[in-house]
Design a protein around this motif. Sequence first.
Motif, PDB file in Angstrom:
ATOM      1  N   LEU A 202       0.792  -1.029   0.202  1.00 15.24           N
ATOM      2  CA  LEU A 202      -0.313  -0.035   0.298  1.00 15.24           C
ATOM      3  C   LEU A 202       0.908   1.349   0.165  1.00 15.24           C
ATOM      4  CD1 LEU A 202      -2.917   1.603   0.395  1.00 15.24           C
ATOM      5  CD2 LEU A 202      -2.650   1.620   2.984  1.00 15.24           C
ATOM      6  N   TYR A 203       1.461   0.762   0.739  1.00 12.32           N
ATOM      7  CA  TYR A 203       2.477   1.912   0.891  1.00 12.32           C
ATOM      8  C   TYR A 203       3.308   2.832  -0.709  1.00 12.32           C
ATOM      9  CZ  TYR A 203       2.729   2.960   5.795  1.00 12.32           C
ATOM     10  OH  TYR A 203       1.868   4.151   7.285  1.00 12.32           O
ATOM     11  N   LEU A 204       4.165   1.444  -1.115  1.00 12.21           N
ATOM     12  CA  LEU A 204       4.767   1.785  -2.419  1.00 12.21           C
ATOM     13  C   LEU A 204       3.845   1.808  -3.760  1.00 12.21           C
ATOM     14  CD1 LEU A 204       6.580  -1.082  -2.321  1.00 12.21           C
ATOM     15  CD2 LEU A 204       7.539   0.758  -1.929  1.00 12.21           C
ATOM     16  N   ASN A 205       2.750   1.705  -3.451  1.00 13.58           N
ATOM     17  CA  ASN A 205       1.231   2.336  -4.767  1.00 13.58           C
ATOM     18  C   ASN A 205       1.260   1.254  -5.454  1.00 13.58           C
ATOM     19  OD1 ASN A 205       0.393   4.582  -3.420  1.00 13.58           O
ATOM     20  ND2 ASN A 205       2.538   5.518  -4.324  1.00 13.58           N
ATOM     21  N   ASP A 206       1.606  -0.447  -4.412  1.00 12.21           N
ATOM     22  CA  ASP A 206       1.469  -1.406  -5.909  1.00 12.21           C
ATOM     23  C   ASP A 206      -0.464  -2.010  -5.526  1.00 12.21           C
ATOM     24  OD1 ASP A 206       3.513  -1.178  -6.241  1.00 12.21           O
ATOM     25  OD2 ASP A 206       4.439  -3.071  -5.158  1.00 12.21           O
ATOM     26  N   VAL A 207      -1.620  -1.288  -4.213  1.00 10.61           N
ATOM     27  CA  VAL A 207      -2.351  -1.819  -4.550  1.00 10.61           C
ATOM     28  C   VAL A 207      -3.452  -0.296  -4.351  1.00 10.61           C
ATOM     29  CG1 VAL A 207      -1.732  -2.427  -2.217  1.00 10.61           C
ATOM     30  CG2 VAL A 207      -3.462  -3.435  -3.179  1.00 10.61           C
ATOM     31  N   SER A 208      -3.932  -0.244  -4.061  1.00 17.56           N
ATOM     32  CA  SER A 208      -5.144   1.007  -3.946  1.00 17.56           C
ATOM     33  C   SER A 208      -5.424   0.348  -1.827  1.00 17.56           C
ATOM     34  CB  SER A 208      -6.149   0.748  -5.026  1.00 17.56           C
ATOM     35  OG  SER A 208      -7.430   0.030  -4.782  1.00 17.56           O
ATOM     36  N   GLU A 209      -6.255   1.885  -2.083  1.00 18.92           N
ATOM     37  CA  GLU A 209      -6.598   1.533  -0.670  1.00 18.92           C
ATOM     38  C   GLU A 209      -8.244   0.997  -0.902  1.00 18.92           C
ATOM     39  OE1 GLU A 209      -7.053   5.121   0.907  1.00 18.92           O
ATOM     40  OE2 GLU A 209      -5.649   6.098   0.558  1.00 18.92           O
ATOM     41  N   ARG A 210      -8.620   1.453  -1.397  1.00 17.34           N
ATOM     42  CA  ARG A 210      -9.989   0.315  -1.566  1.00 17.34           C
ATOM     43  C   ARG A 210      -9.553  -1.393  -2.332  1.00 17.34           C
ATOM     44  NH1 ARG A 210     -14.414   1.293  -6.752  1.00 17.34           N
ATOM     45  NH2 ARG A 210     -15.930  -0.984  -6.026  1.00 17.34           N
ATOM     46  N   ASP A 211      -8.506  -2.190  -2.508  1.00 16.47           N
ATOM     47  CA  ASP A 211      -7.923  -3.525  -2.790  1.00 16.47           C
ATOM     48  C   ASP A 211      -7.961  -3.773  -1.690  1.00 16.47           C
ATOM     49  OD1 ASP A 211      -9.725  -3.826  -5.218  1.00 16.47           O
ATOM     50  OD2 ASP A 211      -7.269  -2.850  -6.191  1.00 16.47           O
ATOM     51  N   PHE A 212      -7.214  -2.967  -0.947  1.00 16.67           N
ATOM     52  CA  PHE A 212      -6.151  -3.444   0.106  1.00 16.67           C
ATOM     53  C   PHE A 212      -7.036  -3.857   1.430  1.00 16.67           C
ATOM     54  CE2 PHE A 212      -4.437  -1.292   4.211  1.00 16.67           C
ATOM     55  CZ  PHE A 212      -3.934  -2.445   4.972  1.00 16.67           C
ATOM     56  N   LEU A 213      -8.202  -2.908   1.598  1.00 20.35           N
ATOM     57  CA  LEU A 213      -9.344  -2.786   2.502  1.00 20.35           C
ATOM     58  C   LEU A 213     -10.090  -4.487   2.200  1.00 20.35           C
ATOM     59  CD1 LEU A 213     -10.088   0.777   3.560  1.00 20.35           C
ATOM     60  CD2 LEU A 213      -8.822  -1.275   4.825  1.00 20.35           C
ATOM     61  N   ASN A 214     -10.463  -4.293   1.001  1.00 20.72           N
ATOM     62  CA  ASN A 214     -10.991  -5.585   0.384  1.00 20.72           C
ATOM     63  C   ASN A 214     -10.853  -6.636   0.975  1.00 20.72           C
ATOM     64  OD1 ASN A 214     -14.101  -5.310  -0.724  1.00 20.72           O
ATOM     65  ND2 ASN A 214     -12.967  -3.985  -2.112  1.00 20.72           N
ATOM     66  N   SER A 215      -9.024  -6.823   0.454  1.00 23.05           N
ATOM     67  CA  SER A 215      -8.782  -7.848   1.119  1.00 23.05           C
ATOM     68  C   SER A 215      -8.709  -8.141   2.395  1.00 23.05           C
ATOM     69  CB  SER A 215      -7.028  -7.864   0.468  1.00 23.05           C
ATOM     70  OG  SER A 215      -6.191  -7.003   1.239  1.00 23.05           O
ATOM     71  N   ILE A 216      -8.833  -7.270   3.335  1.00 25.48           N
ATOM     72  CA  ILE A 216      -8.934  -7.474   4.364  1.00 25.48           C
ATOM     73  C   ILE A 216     -10.620  -8.116   4.979  1.00 25.48           C
ATOM     74  CG2 ILE A 216      -9.045  -6.499   6.787  1.00 25.48           C
ATOM     75  CD1 ILE A 216      -6.839  -4.598   6.268  1.00 25.48           C
ATOM     76  N   ALA A 217     -11.448  -7.587   4.386  1.00 28.80           N
ATOM     77  CA  ALA A 217     -12.521  -8.504   4.635  1.00 28.80           C
ATOM     78  C   ALA A 217     -12.792  -9.637   4.464  1.00 28.80           C
ATOM     79  CB  ALA A 217     -13.412  -7.224   3.743  1.00 28.80           C
ATOM     80  N   LEU A 218     -11.991  -9.720   2.810  1.00 33.89           N
ATOM     81  CA  LEU A 218     -12.212 -11.042   2.456  1.00 33.89           C
ATOM     82  C   LEU A 218     -11.499 -11.741   2.923  1.00 33.89           C
ATOM     83  CD1 LEU A 218     -12.616 -10.104  -1.453  1.00 33.89           C
ATOM     84  CD2 LEU A 218     -14.682 -10.851  -0.328  1.00 33.89           C
ATOM     85  N   GLU A 219     -10.179 -12.128   3.612  1.00 29.80           N
ATOM     86  CA  GLU A 219      -9.511 -12.766   3.659  1.00 29.80           C
ATOM     87  C   GLU A 219      -9.338 -13.065   5.220  1.00 29.80           C
ATOM     88  OE1 GLU A 219      -5.428 -11.692   2.534  1.00 29.80           O
ATOM     89  OE2 GLU A 219      -6.504 -11.508  -0.036  1.00 29.80           O
ATOM     90  N   SER A 220      -9.850 -11.924   6.297  1.00 24.35           N
ATOM     91  CA  SER A 220      -9.602 -12.553   7.483  1.00 24.35           C
ATOM     92  C   SER A 220     -10.623 -13.742   8.076  1.00 24.35           C
ATOM     93  CB  SER A 220     -10.031 -11.123   8.237  1.00 24.35           C
ATOM     94  OG  SER A 220      -9.529 -10.136   8.218  1.00 24.35           O
ATOM     95  N   GLU A 221     -10.403 -14.893   8.314  1.00 29.12           N
ATOM     96  CA  GLU A 221     -10.661 -15.731   8.508  1.00 29.12           C
ATOM     97  C   GLU A 221     -11.820 -15.371  10.615  1.00 29.12           C
ATOM     98  OE1 GLU A 221      -8.071 -18.305   9.890  1.00 29.12           O
ATOM     99  OE2 GLU A 221      -6.926 -18.093   7.849  1.00 29.12           O
ATOM    100  N   ASP A 222     -12.433 -14.900  10.954  1.00 27.65           N
ATOM    101  CA  ASP A 222     -12.917 -14.823  11.908  1.00 27.65           C
ATOM    102  C   ASP A 222     -12.907 -12.827  12.416  1.00 27.65           C
ATOM    103  OD1 ASP A 222     -10.372 -14.108  13.445  1.00 27.65           O
ATOM    104  OD2 ASP A 222     -10.970 -16.674  14.001  1.00 27.65           O
ATOM    105  N   ASN A 223     -13.753 -12.575  13.718  1.00 21.26           N
ATOM    106  CA  ASN A 223     -13.575 -11.295  13.892  1.00 21.26           C
ATOM    107  C   ASN A 223     -12.667 -11.355  14.203  1.00 21.26           C
ATOM    108  OD1 ASN A 223     -15.812  -9.008  14.642  1.00 21.26           O
ATOM    109  ND2 ASN A 223     -14.380  -9.773  16.499  1.00 21.26           N
ATOM    110  N   ASP A 224     -12.091 -11.844  15.287  1.00 25.37           N
ATOM    111  CA  ASP A 224     -10.368 -11.620  15.889  1.00 25.37           C
ATOM    112  C   ASP A 224      -9.276 -10.756  14.719  1.00 25.37           C
ATOM    113  OD1 ASP A 224     -11.654 -11.846  18.323  1.00 25.37           O
ATOM    114  OD2 ASP A 224     -10.875 -14.010  18.480  1.00 25.37           O
TER     115      ASP A 224
END
Length: 298
Positions: A202-224
């Motif tokens: 993200l800092y290197l601008n290799d990924v957009s903020e939207r895609d970065f946050l999307n990946s967190i939402a999609l790849e997080s296995e649980d609420n923790d």
Amino acid sequence: MKLACLALTMVLAGCSSPQQQWNQPPMAVPFQPTIQQQIQLARIDQLLKRNDLDNATLAQVFYERGLLRDSLGLRDLARLDFNQSLSLKPDQPDVFNILGVYFIQSAHFDAAYEAFDSTLELDVTHPFAQRNRGIALYYGGRYQLAYEDLNAHYQQGINDPYRAIWLYLVELEREPEKAQQKLRNWYDASDKQEWGWQIVRLYLNDVSERDFLNSIALESEDNDMLAERLTEAYFYLGKRYHHNKDFPAALMLYKLTLAGNVYEYVEHRFALLELNRLMTEVNNQPQPAAVTDSNEEA
């Protein structure tokens, strides 16, 4: 959890950047005290009522209760426990280390340096003291010394993304024209296995903020996992907007960092410090000159 991720993804579609005021940022359910933590705290309180414990045992019990209170966000009570533990057994590097972190949080940087120096005098191989001293030096504005500590810490684990991130934050202050290329070099030299390298991307601008946050939402296995990753994501996003003088966006992101109650993460620990620094910067901004009414009589 799939439904939660889907809902978060839909939210993200309508919130692509802080410029849109983060109307509906992705959130996790904040951490709450568990029944196990509450039972453990009650057991320790009962244990401390005994009168047959020697000083070394008492010191350990106070330290463990301090850690438990710290994990629950009861930091003033935790600090009392750590100080009590240290008074009973003064040669505890771990206690000096966590007290040093508390000193950073309260912006008492000279006390933080001394605490981390004490940690390293007692245990030169302590895994966190050199990093934490580097962070204290960074917040204290002593960037060359911070670089020396954090660079040494980075060299001991080049595959740890957070070592690279903190070193990069120092370089933004020390040699801003070279910081981005150095971060690229550190990224290229790593094995890129840990999730935190996504923050570097993200800092290197290799990924957009939207895609970065999307990946967190999609790849997080649980609420923790969701809460932990969002705590990190919002903090380091906040640091970027703060550095770029986008104070409203940084303010919101630091608040979101705190929202998950992930008390043990350094990002949560330093978010309040960042908020205080930000407000100081805002208050020190030159105020616009008052506009006089051209029709007003002289």
